[in-house]
Enzyme design. Structure first.
Site, PDB file in Angstrom:
ATOM      1  N   GLU A  63     -30.992  -8.500  27.089  1.00  0.00           N
ATOM      2  CA  GLU A  63     -31.330  -8.822  25.703  1.00  0.00           C
ATOM      3  C   GLU A  63     -32.737  -8.322  25.410  1.00  0.00           C
ATOM      4  O   GLU A  63     -33.613  -8.373  26.285  1.00  0.00           O
ATOM      5  CB  GLU A  63     -31.294 -10.337  25.475  1.00  0.00           C
ATOM      6  CG  GLU A  63     -29.978 -10.995  25.824  1.00  0.00           C
ATOM      7  CD  GLU A  63     -30.116 -12.507  25.886  1.00  0.00           C
ATOM      8  OE1 GLU A  63     -30.489 -13.113  24.866  1.00  0.00           O
ATOM      9  OE2 GLU A  63     -29.871 -13.081  26.966  1.00  0.00           O
ATOM     10  N   LYS A 112     -36.459  -8.505  24.118  1.00  0.00           N
ATOM     11  CA  LYS A 112     -37.444  -9.596  24.079  1.00  0.00           C
ATOM     12  C   LYS A 112     -38.230  -9.473  22.782  1.00  0.00           C
ATOM     13  O   LYS A 112     -39.013  -8.542  22.617  1.00  0.00           O
ATOM     14  CB  LYS A 112     -38.379  -9.499  25.295  1.00  0.00           C
ATOM     15  CG  LYS A 112     -39.342 -10.648  25.440  1.00  0.00           C
ATOM     16  CD  LYS A 112     -40.138 -10.500  26.743  1.00  0.00           C
ATOM     17  CE  LYS A 112     -41.061 -11.686  26.939  1.00  0.00           C
ATOM     18  NZ  LYS A 112     -42.095 -11.769  25.901  1.00  0.00           N
ATOM     19  N   ASP A 136     -40.758 -10.440  19.559  1.00  0.00           N
ATOM     20  CA  ASP A 136     -42.142 -10.870  19.434  1.00  0.00           C
ATOM     21  C   ASP A 136     -42.257 -11.899  18.320  1.00  0.00           C
ATOM     22  O   ASP A 136     -42.547 -11.584  17.171  1.00  0.00           O
ATOM     23  CB  ASP A 136     -43.036  -9.646  19.136  1.00  0.00           C
ATOM     24  CG  ASP A 136     -44.495  -9.961  19.339  1.00  0.00           C
ATOM     25  OD1 ASP A 136     -44.793 -11.039  19.887  1.00  0.00           O
ATOM     26  OD2 ASP A 136     -45.336  -9.143  18.953  1.00  0.00           O
ATOM     27  N   TYR A 196     -30.989 -17.206  21.324  1.00  0.00           N
ATOM     28  CA  TYR A 196     -30.740 -16.467  22.570  1.00  0.00           C
ATOM     29  C   TYR A 196     -30.131 -17.296  23.700  1.00  0.00           C
ATOM     30  O   TYR A 196     -29.982 -16.811  24.814  1.00  0.00           O
ATOM     31  CB  TYR A 196     -32.011 -15.781  23.067  1.00  0.00           C
ATOM     32  CG  TYR A 196     -33.223 -16.673  23.257  1.00  0.00           C
ATOM     33  CD1 TYR A 196     -33.272 -17.635  24.261  1.00  0.00           C
ATOM     34  CD2 TYR A 196     -34.338 -16.512  22.450  1.00  0.00           C
ATOM     35  CE1 TYR A 196     -34.392 -18.416  24.452  1.00  0.00           C
ATOM     36  CE2 TYR A 196     -35.473 -17.283  22.627  1.00  0.00           C
ATOM     37  CZ  TYR A 196     -35.494 -18.239  23.630  1.00  0.00           C
ATOM     38  OH  TYR A 196     -36.608 -19.023  23.810  1.00  0.00           O
ATOM     39  N   LYS A 227     -41.448  -5.772  30.682  1.00  0.00           N
ATOM     40  CA  LYS A 227     -42.329  -5.509  29.541  1.00  0.00           C
ATOM     41  C   LYS A 227     -42.579  -4.004  29.435  1.00  0.00           C
ATOM     42  O   LYS A 227     -42.949  -3.349  30.418  1.00  0.00           O
ATOM     43  CB  LYS A 227     -43.678  -6.236  29.725  1.00  0.00           C
ATOM     44  CG  LYS A 227     -43.561  -7.746  29.855  1.00  0.00           C
ATOM     45  CD  LYS A 227     -43.137  -8.414  28.572  1.00  0.00           C
ATOM     46  CE  LYS A 227     -44.252  -8.461  27.573  1.00  0.00           C
ATOM     47  NZ  LYS A 227     -45.317  -9.402  27.899  1.00  0.00           N
ATOM     48  N   CYS A 253     -79.235 -12.709  15.517  1.00  0.00           N
ATOM     49  CA  CYS A 253     -77.992 -13.254  14.967  1.00  0.00           C
ATOM     50  C   CYS A 253     -77.696 -12.622  13.611  1.00  0.00           C
ATOM     51  O   CYS A 253     -78.561 -12.597  12.731  1.00  0.00           O
ATOM     52  CB  CYS A 253     -78.111 -14.771  14.821  1.00  0.00           C
ATOM     53  SG  CYS A 253     -76.681 -15.529  14.019  1.00  0.00           S
ATOM     54  N   CYS A 275     -78.074 -15.653  10.824  1.00  0.00           N
ATOM     55  CA  CYS A 275     -79.317 -16.375  10.519  1.00  0.00           C
ATOM     56  C   CYS A 275     -80.567 -15.655  11.022  1.00  0.00           C
ATOM     57  O   CYS A 275     -81.680 -16.150  10.851  1.00  0.00           O
ATOM     58  CB  CYS A 275     -79.267 -17.787  11.096  1.00  0.00           C
ATOM     59  SG  CYS A 275     -79.325 -17.828  12.914  1.00  0.00           S
ATOM     60  N   CYS A 291     -76.527 -17.369  19.848  1.00  0.00           N
ATOM     61  CA  CYS A 291     -77.523 -17.777  18.864  1.00  0.00           C
ATOM     62  C   CYS A 291     -77.763 -19.264  19.102  1.00  0.00           C
ATOM     63  O   CYS A 291     -76.820 -20.061  19.062  1.00  0.00           O
ATOM     64  CB  CYS A 291     -77.015 -17.546  17.445  1.00  0.00           C
ATOM     65  SG  CYS A 291     -78.050 -18.315  16.182  1.00  0.00           S
ATOM     66  N   CYS A 301     -77.536 -22.300  11.496  1.00  0.00           N
ATOM     67  CA  CYS A 301     -76.789 -21.042  11.483  1.00  0.00           C
ATOM     68  C   CYS A 301     -75.424 -21.324  10.830  1.00  0.00           C
ATOM     69  O   CYS A 301     -74.617 -22.086  11.396  1.00  0.00           O
ATOM     70  CB  CYS A 301     -76.605 -20.519  12.903  1.00  0.00           C
ATOM     71  SG  CYS A 301     -75.683 -18.963  12.992  1.00  0.00           S
TER      72      CYS A 301
END
Length: 675
Positions: free
Chosen positions: A113, A115, A117, A234, A321, A415, A418, A433, A439
């Protein structure tokens, strides 16, 4: 019209609309016009209003019914939703096949089958009606999203045919490529002003999988319906007496009205499995949804029982995969995001490129070390992959295509929010930071963390409310919540009516009863997650004990260690943090463990639970251990007193036996508790 006549007409309309719905959303056939369908639906709605006793939860009119929910109830799975072992090469598949043949001593058929997502879901039907839909969660328990699942047009509310009286199926909720594009077009039209201000990437859905997950957790089912989600089923959980193979089970599911793809195949050898994998490796992008691999399952249900499962995965199935797709594109610039703890994350802004069916414009660069490893220069041509086909990442640079005068990319020193100077602690990859008081992204991030479900659970306070509270000067930190008044909210908050004010203030008041370990987590101390907060509360029974402990004493706590201990020391050395805690104490929050009366049977004994259980859920077992004076641990060591081993216990059981730890069955654990 009499009730009897109305019932007869309601039954006819319901049956007809269910059938038309399946024909359109599952079979892809439109038998009547939209207008004719709408007229039938309208007639049914009017009859259900006139005769309320005829309204059923399985009625076609209830697909988008129901009021918004503020909380999703957590539900334990009747059988754990295990994950699959993954492989990326043919050799591992051959090994899997060899192990199967050795264990069974016979040839087997497989079912292949695709797979998909999406988001895994468990569905329970009784008498052919959908009664519960639960997300995967952590595999042991998930969120009850039944009201949202009902909005999925391809999910039958009422089955047809000879189905079992009660059974569970599992499937994958997904957003098709077409729905993803249509949703983004609609969002773009609804937010034309914000998009004009260069905020398009922040507003549009990032990818179908994340969009699906977000939609399924929407509090308003009408908004879920707008997203036009879909579902493929499934498999059936457990055994149905008349079904002996997985392949037959899939075909029976189709007969009962479930939506299944037409891509699954039964094969007789591992070579045929590989042929299936190669075929769909070429053709998968022509499908209406994203897919990242192939699931291979032994066909025989009897063999499933013989092969069993490890603690995490069934031994009769494996997922292959596909290799992540790569594309080359231009690195246009890098922006920097500030997290709630002050952590700075660089994000690559890319020239738009198509990758695994979606348009990629951004990719995380993680930290300065990753930028240095890649040796990135501005305007580099970079290779982008989607990790697990979801998260884009830069994997390399085409140095041969680099401009001669290209400048190396240098990590920022201040940063971006800030302008405070960034610091990087020894042994950490991240820059931070340290301006925690003013911030802006940190202030908002800490407040969002504080009100979150697993922390103080003030569900009436969302992101937009927090923005407005900060903008109107009503809050600057989490302690300010406890000084809010109805008058101040009414005077300053826009579009905030009496009911919203009441809900917010009631949520704030209710949060004063949240237990100490969750308050400790809510403080947002770097590296202190919910589990660590619970471990700390077991040893340091109140906040004063924790704040007066040395770094060494904190590091000695089970599963804590040096890095977390150092983070707690840094937290308490900041005067503003101590002042915040004093204000929260004065507001009445729980800063010490409220000792529950325990039976004392287990007297500080250490327990680990593994495998699957029949009498108790894993959470129930953990609660019973604590109620009786014991402590729960997650890993086996010589210090553990008992391992409670259910079915399919794996490596923890072997290690416990090797170390001489006492092993209990679930029945023996029950006797120990009751003893």
């Amino acid at each position: 019209m009499t009730l009897e006549k109305a019932k007869e007409r309601v039954d006819i309309l319901s049956t007809k609309l269910h059938d038309l719905n399946k024909r359109y959303y599952v079979d892809g056939v439109q038998d009547i016009s939209d207008q004719e369908f709408d007229l039938m639906m309208h007639e049914l709605q009017e009859l259900e209003v006139e005769f309320p006793t005829l309204l059923k939860t399985t009625s076609p009119t209830q697909r988008v019914g129901g009021e918004p929910t503020k909380n999703f109830k957590t539900v334990a799975h009747e059988s754990p939703m295990l994950s699959l072992s993954n492989t990326y090469n043919k050799e591992d598949l051959i090994e899997f096949n060899d192990r199967i043949l050795k264990d069974l001593n016979t040839q087997v058929d497989y079912v292949c089958e695709l797979k998909y997502d999406g988001v895994a879901i468990s569905l329970i039907y009784e008498h052919g009606a959908l009664i519960q839909a639960v997300t995967r969660g952590d595999g042991i328990q998930g969120d009850d999203v039944t009201v949202n699942a009902r909005t999925i047009r391809s999910l039958p509310l009422q089955l047809v045919g000879d189905y079992p009286e009660r059974f569970e199926v599992r499937g994958e909720v997904f957003m098709s490529k077409q729905s993803f594009e249509e949703n983004n077009k609609r969002i773009e039209l609804e937010n034309i002003d914000r998009i004009a201000n260069n905020k398009k990437a922040q507003i549009l859905l990032a990818n179908p999988r994340n969009a699906c997950a977000g939609a399924l957790k929407q509090q308003d089912p009408k908004k879920v319906a707008e997203r036009k989600l879909d579902v493929y089923i499934y498999g059936i959980v457990g055994q149905v007496e008349t079904i002996t193979t997985h392949f037959d089970g899939l075909n029976r599911l189709k007969e009962w009205g479930f939506n299944l793809p037409n891509t699954f195949e039964k094969v007789t050898s591992i070579d045929e499995v590989w042929t299936f994998i190669e075929k769909w490796g070429k053709n998968r992008h022509d499908l209406p949804l994203e897919t990242d691999g192939v699931v291979i399952k032994v066909d025989s249900e009897e063999f499933h029982k013989k092969l069993g499962a490890t603690a995490k995965s069934p031994r009769w199935a494996i997922a292959y995969k596909y290799k992540a797709e790569a594309a080359k594109t231009l690195l246009k610039s890098v922006t920097y995001q500030v997290g709630r703890t002050g952590a700075i994350t660089p994000v690559a802004n890319l020239e738009a490129v198509q990758l695994a069916g979606t348009t990629v414009r951004r990719a995380s660069l993680h930290n300065a070390n990753e930028i240095a490893r890649l040796d990135l220069h501005i305007n580099d041509k970079v290779y982008v992959e989607k990790g697990g086909e979801i998260i884009p990442k830069i994997t390399g640079v085409d140095v041969s295509d680099r401009e001669k005068d290209a400048q190396p990319l240098e990590f920022i020193t201040n940063c971006p929010a800030c302008n405070s100077v960034l610091e990087r602690q020894e042994g950490e990859a991240q820059h931070y930071c340290l301006n925690i008081t003013s911030c802006p992204p940190q202030v908002k991030g800490r407040i969002q963390h504080f009100v979150a479900r697993k922390a103080m659970n003030i569900d009436s306070i969302g992101g937009e409310t927090i923005d407005q509270l900060i903008e109107k000067g009503l809050i600057a930190n989490v302690a300010d919540f406890y000084d809010l008044t109805a008058e101040a909210l009414s005077d300053k908050m826009e579009r905030f009516k009496d009911k919203s004010i009441e809900n917010l203030l009631n949520g704030v008041i209710a949060s004063k009863n949240i237990p100490y370990e969750r308050v400790l987590f809510a403080l947002g101390i770097r590296h202190v997650g919910s589990t660590i907060a619970e471990k700390l509360s077991e040893v340091f029974k109140n906040i004063d004990a924790l704040l007066s402990a040395t770094e060494e004493q904190i590091a000695e706590v089970y599963e804590v260690g040096g890095q977390i201990a150092k983070s707690i020391i840094n937290f308490k050395e900041a005067p503003e943090n101590l002042f915040l805690i004093d204000r929260l104490k004065a507001a009445g929050l729980q800063f010490e463990v409220v000792e529950k009366e325990t039976v004392g049977t287990l007297e500080d004994k250490l327990f680990v639970c593994t495998g699957t259980f029949e009498i108790f859920s894993r959470n129930e077992m953990h609660d019973l251990i604590k109620e009786h004076g014991g402590k729960v641990r997650t890993s086996i060591s010589a210090k553990i007193d008992y391992l409670v081993a259910g079915e399919k216990a794996g490596s923890k059981l072997k290690k416990a036996e090797k170390l001489g730890v006492t092993v209990l069955t679930e029945e023996e654990f029950k006797n120990l508790i009751e003893g």
